[in-house]
Design a protein around this motif. Structure first.
Motif, mmCIF file in Angstrom:
data_model
loop_
_atom_site.group_PDB
_atom_site.id
_atom_site.type_symbol
_atom_site.label_atom_id
_atom_site.label_comp_id
_atom_site.label_asym_id
_atom_site.label_seq_id
_atom_site.Cartn_x
_atom_site.Cartn_y
_atom_site.Cartn_z
ATOM 1 N N PHE A 172 -2.694 5.299 -2.612
ATOM 2 C CA PHE A 172 -3.607 6.235 -1.954
ATOM 3 C C PHE A 172 -3.087 7.635 -2.189
ATOM 4 O O PHE A 172 -1.918 7.920 -1.922
ATOM 5 C CB PHE A 172 -3.654 5.979 -0.442
ATOM 6 N N VAL B 222 1.133 5.267 0.191
ATOM 7 C CA VAL B 222 0.386 6.443 0.621
ATOM 8 C C VAL B 222 1.157 7.697 0.202
ATOM 9 O O VAL B 222 2.283 7.919 0.647
ATOM 10 C CB VAL B 222 0.179 6.444 2.156
ATOM 11 N N GLN C 197 0.875 -1.164 0.000
ATOM 12 C CA GLN C 197 0.000 0.000 0.000
ATOM 13 C C GLN C 197 0.918 1.221 0.000
ATOM 14 O O GLN C 197 1.786 1.348 0.863
ATOM 15 C CB GLN C 197 -0.902 0.018 1.228
ATOM 16 N N THR D 270 -1.622 -1.038 -4.064
ATOM 17 C CA THR D 270 -2.707 -0.068 -3.953
ATOM 18 C C THR D 270 -2.093 1.290 -3.660
ATOM 19 O O THR D 270 -1.245 1.420 -2.786
ATOM 20 C CB THR D 270 -3.686 -0.453 -2.820
ATOM 21 N N THR E 132 -9.216 6.061 3.307
ATOM 22 C CA THR E 132 -10.342 6.479 2.475
ATOM 23 C C THR E 132 -11.346 7.294 3.300
ATOM 24 O O THR E 132 -11.966 8.210 2.777
ATOM 25 C CB THR E 132 -11.030 5.284 1.789
ATOM 26 N N PHE F 160 -6.717 0.848 4.924
ATOM 27 C CA PHE F 160 -7.541 1.246 3.774
ATOM 28 C C PHE F 160 -8.741 2.064 4.245
ATOM 29 O O PHE F 160 -9.020 3.139 3.719
ATOM 30 C CB PHE F 160 -8.009 0.007 3.009
ATOM 31 N N ARG G 95 -9.679 3.162 -9.984
ATOM 32 C CA ARG G 95 -10.116 3.602 -8.662
ATOM 33 C C ARG G 95 -10.926 2.496 -7.999
ATOM 34 O O ARG G 95 -11.728 1.821 -8.654
ATOM 35 C CB ARG G 95 -10.972 4.850 -8.806
ATOM 36 N N THR H 8 -8.066 8.981 -2.014
ATOM 37 C CA THR H 8 -8.589 8.159 -3.096
ATOM 38 C C THR H 8 -7.706 6.931 -3.202
ATOM 39 O O THR H 8 -6.481 7.036 -3.118
ATOM 40 C CB THR H 8 -8.573 8.934 -4.421
ATOM 41 N N ALA H 9 -8.298 5.769 -3.382
ATOM 42 C CA ALA H 9 -7.550 4.516 -3.514
ATOM 43 C C ALA H 9 -7.658 4.014 -4.944
ATOM 44 O O ALA H 9 -8.712 4.096 -5.566
ATOM 45 C CB ALA H 9 -8.098 3.464 -2.559
ATOM 46 N N TYR I 159 -5.669 0.895 -7.787
ATOM 47 C CA TYR I 159 -4.653 -0.137 -7.974
ATOM 48 C C TYR I 159 -4.203 -0.127 -9.423
ATOM 49 O O TYR I 159 -4.917 0.295 -10.320
ATOM 50 C CB TYR I 159 -5.138 -1.519 -7.539
#
Length: 73
Positions: free
Chosen positions: A66, A6, A4, A64, A36, A32, A53, A41-42, A44
């Protein structure tokens, strides 16, 4: 390992986790929800230079991203 990423004003922070580890997976899902919920906004990666999105945690996503809400003015 899944990651993930960020993005924020300081650059990026990477959180790696093993999707086969139940505790690590729960922590990733919690992260997550927190991000969010805070307005990030997330998305992949679906291919080189392509993202999709997402609005719910996907335990099968290898990466993922963010990113914060954009503010104009």
């Amino acid at each position: 390992m899944a990651t993930q990423i960020v993005m924020d004003q300081t650059g990026d922070t990477r959180h790696e986790f093993d999707p086969d580890n139940a505790v690590a997976l729960a922590q990733a899902e919690q992260r997550f929800r927190e991000l969010t919920g805070a307005g990030f906004t997330a998305a992949y990666r679906t291919g080189p230079g392509e993202v999709t999105r997402i609005k719910s945690f996907d335990p099968t996503a290898q990466e993922t991203l963010f990113y914060p809400r954009l503010v104009g003015g």
